[in-house]
Scaffold this active site. Structure first.
Site, PDB file in Angstrom:
ATOM      1  N   GLY B  17       0.916  -1.187  -0.041  1.00  0.00           N
ATOM      2  CA  GLY B  17      -0.107   0.132   0.084  1.00  0.00           C
ATOM      3  C   GLY B  17       0.810   1.061   0.189  1.00  0.00           C
ATOM      4  CG  PHE B  18      -0.909   5.183  -0.080  1.00  0.00           C
ATOM      5  CD1 PHE B  18      -0.651   5.695  -1.346  1.00  0.00           C
ATOM      6  CD2 PHE B  18      -2.229   5.043   0.106  1.00  0.00           C
ATOM      7  CE1 PHE B  18      -1.540   6.204  -2.089  1.00  0.00           C
ATOM      8  CE2 PHE B  18      -3.277   5.192  -0.627  1.00  0.00           C
ATOM      9  CZ  PHE B  18      -2.904   5.960  -1.937  1.00  0.00           C
ATOM     10  N   GLY B  19       2.378   2.842   2.590  1.00  0.00           N
ATOM     11  CA  GLY B  19       3.358   2.893   3.385  1.00  0.00           C
ATOM     12  C   GLY B  19       4.616   1.888   2.785  1.00  0.00           C
ATOM     13  CB  VAL B  83       1.954 -12.677   5.605  1.00  0.00           C
ATOM     14  CG1 VAL B  83       2.725 -13.209   6.718  1.00  0.00           C
ATOM     15  CG2 VAL B  83       3.104 -12.113   4.402  1.00  0.00           C
ATOM     16  CD  GLU B 174     -14.219  11.501  -1.576  1.00  0.00           C
ATOM     17  OE1 GLU B 174     -13.518  10.335  -1.731  1.00  0.00           O
ATOM     18  OE2 GLU B 174     -13.592  12.625  -1.640  1.00  0.00           O
ATOM     19  CG  ASP B 305      -4.419   2.777   7.406  1.00  0.00           C
ATOM     20  OD1 ASP B 305      -4.062   3.841   7.275  1.00  0.00           O
ATOM     21  OD2 ASP B 305      -5.608   2.345   6.656  1.00  0.00           O
ATOM     22  CB  ALA B 322      -2.642   8.106   1.522  1.00  0.00           C
ATOM     23  CD  GLN B 323       0.299  12.895   2.694  1.00  0.00           C
ATOM     24  OE1 GLN B 323       1.588  13.186   3.078  1.00  0.00           O
ATOM     25  NE2 GLN B 323       0.267  12.882   1.070  1.00  0.00           N
TER      26      GLN B 323
END
Lengths: 433, 433
Positions: B17-19, B83, B174, B305, B322-323
């Site tokens: 993911g983002f991380g 995993v 949204e 997260d 995400a940030q």
């Protein structure tokens, strides 16, 4: 099925492919009620399915919502339904969502893959006639490489990287060409820890040339292109069985492969109630006269792949491709209106607009009536013809963007395993590294 | 897992993911071996999943092949793997494709939907955390309308056209906005024989305002926008159960609905072997210190997260967005290199870049550190920020083309039921019409 009845005659069309959609468009501004039934809610642009399988295009950009094609027409009804049976006497269609009466019935059910009765082959082969099938093939190709990374067994790895495509018609040739491009441009970068040179692409054809429906020159050139791309072209070889591991042929040649794509034949997709031996002819197609009428049945018609209209020029019926379906759909539309108005109907005459196939970047073969050409120009012609016939402005732009991107970057980004095809199996691995 | 061992320390990252991707990028030009494991072969741009669910974007254009993100880096290995367990003592990860030793282990497994233990709700609700889930929701929405056409039972039809979204965070808001746009622009054309005014969009929020993590002004404006679009906004209302037919709440209010989307919470996606009570904190997240180290464990880290880093400003950890994941991934990369070189590591400090949400065409709310604004300009900011953060040039162009098209034509063409979600049931219909 709760579709309101009015005084207009009701035309029920089974199938939203090229034939069914052309017919519906032709009829939909007229004084008839049109009900189109399809088991998908979208029309598929089948000639580009091989690009979905090879990650070159998103599935969504070669599909188009059927409701949208015909949204501006009054008297048009679409129902997402699977037709189970036709009852000619009651003039009625039975579906999974209920029954429906018709005044005129048009069968435009197209074709399915023909395994010529070989169940084992059918169970183990991949097909490429629908979007879900093409996505399954996309997943499988990518899963094979992920798995090839994991095995230390050389035979297993080779089988995972061995692709056998049976049938060298346009579908088989285009798929082989696209796989060869992936082998060259993408896999070595994605899998630096695999020796991609071991990947084999085998194209197996029963007759003595590829693209047998095209000119000799096109066949010759296509074969040259394929071999230049590293595809193994096997001619006069027939795959007779495939158990999921080994493909056996009519000779001593066998292929150990994890992926066999069957593109060696299609057959008419008949429906119960209209499958009596006297209306079904070779290729499981429904015999029709020059007006696409099913002989012996009143107000029942068949168009496109499912219809076999025999004449002197086409003693085995027209080729099972988009053009005959589109042309028959349009003419039948006009003829139905003529019939309703008591006018004289016109017989069908197929106008062969030619055929073409692409074999990777800058390479295509085009046969037109008066001229046949191959190479870069043919490739541009191929692209623009396909863009032109694709339905929808947005689809055209998105496909064009993808093609320009693929051309400049030698890349295909839709190499995503969104729905895995293989069941994940746990590997027994003894050493931890 | 056959990954070659060399003299470099091996960093195993679980999750692309983002991380995970930010960390891998940070590390991949350095003297470490990086192994990234993910159960998908692509990175998902989660903030746009709701557009996939509502037919505005193709799934392929918000996903990106992980191998491609990191193809130019040496010492980088990707494996498609699930995993199963971590063995801290053996410094080993167990997966469905074998075991793998690590020197440094980074857990970047993100989050999953949190049903707070309610199994019945989980079984009957739709989720929107992955691409397959979002495609299921897309299919279900469209299937509902196809089915609504068929029924004469008014209650059934209303339930099919009643959408309940639980949770008014950015995802819920949204999605509600996008559904409202579809109701306005597309459904009346696609389904002229249905009374689309009967369609209900209910957005249910437990607290007293929508977008509770944003400013009061943003909440207020977002609610105005939603109500302007015809969304029923329910505040201080909690859905407590849903049996697939009726959603029950903490008050007398109930919703008869065929579609309940659960966007009311996420929880850390923990792994066996690292789920002991002393490292797991609220929200099922793994407690980490300011260096993203899991306390008490050597060379084990968590980012994004799944990681809960508590400080004075964020006593419950950083927002699960995400940030923080991107920033933690980058810093951890630098810290790992510092650690390997024997240099001093730096503590994490979250830089809040603000947050935003869009509520349909021309409407968005943006909270930045110094300025908060809403409306058309905010909407343009929302679009360009999302285009900017999307990975891949082709993806950006395709998304941009789709947005321009949707904007000009009030249309969403990806309304395709490619993999049906509901099992088709035969309807018992007595009358033939």
């Amino acid at each position: 099925m709760n579709i309101p009845r009015n005084s207009m005659p009701r035309v029920v069309i089974i199938g939203g492919g090229f034939g069914g959609v052309s017919l519906a468009k032709q009829l939909s501004e007229q004084e008839v009620q049109v009900v189109l039934l399809d088991k998908h809610n979208y029309h598929t642009f089948q000639p580009l399915l091989y690009q979905v399988s090879t990650g070159g295009l998103e599935p969504d950009s070669i599909a188009y919502p059927i409701r949208k094609i015909l949204k501006d027409y009054p008297n048009f009804f679409f129902r997402l339904a699977e037709v189970k049976k036709i009852n000619i006497e009651a003039k009625q269609v039975s579906t999974n969502i209920g029954d429906l009466r018709y005044d005129h019935l048009v069968i435009a059910t197209g074709s399915t893959t023909n395994f010529f009765g070989n169940k084992e082959m059918e169970q183990n082969s991949m097909q490429m006639k629908t979007i879900p099938q093409s996505l399954n093939l996309r997943s499988l190709i990518l899963e094979n490489f992920e798995e090839a990374l994991l095995t230390d067994d050389l035979n297993e790895r080779n089988a995972l990287m061995n692709f056998v495509i049976v049938g060298a018609g346009p579908t088989g040739v285009e798929l082989a060409g696209a796989l060869a491009e992936i082998k060259k441009g993408i896999l070595p970068k994605d899998y630096p820890d695999l020796d991609i040179r071991q990947m084999q692409i085998n194209l197996v054809q029963g007759s003595d040339r590829v693209l047998p429906a095209m000119s000799e020159k096109a066949s010759k050139k296509a074969e040259d292109y394929l071999e230049g791309l590293g595809v193994n072209v096997w001619k006069c070889l027939r795959v007779q069985n495939y158990d999921g591991k080994t493909a056996k042929t009519n000779t001593d040649v066998t292929f150990d492969t994890a992926t066999l794509v069957w593109a060696a034949g299609v057959k008419g997709n008949t429906i119960k109630g209209i499958d009596a031996a006297d209306v079904i002819t070779r290729g499981n197609r429904i015999k029709v006269n020059r007006y696409n009428e099913v002989e012996g049945l009143e107000n029942v018609y068949a168009i496109g792949d499912i219809a076999c209209m025999q004449d002197d020029e086409y003693p085995n019926g027209h080729p099972m491709m988009a053009q005959p379906a589109i042309q028959q759909g349009r003419l039948l539309g006009k003829n139905l209106l003529r019939k309703i108005k008591g006018k004289e109907k016109k017989p069908f005459k197929y106008k062969n607009k030619g055929s073409m196939a692409t074999i990777g970047r800058n390479k295509a073969v085009v046969d037109l009536e008066r001229i046949k050409f191959q190479g870069v120009f043919a490739w541009f012609v191929w692209m623009f013809v396909h863009l032109f016939f694709l339905i929808g402005f947005r689809n055209r732009v998105v496909v064009f963007v993808n093609w320009v991107y693929n051309y400049i970057r030698f890349d295909r980004e839709a190499r995503l395993i969104i729905r895995p095809f293989k069941k994940k199996k746990s590997r027994v691995i003894t050493t931890t590294q």
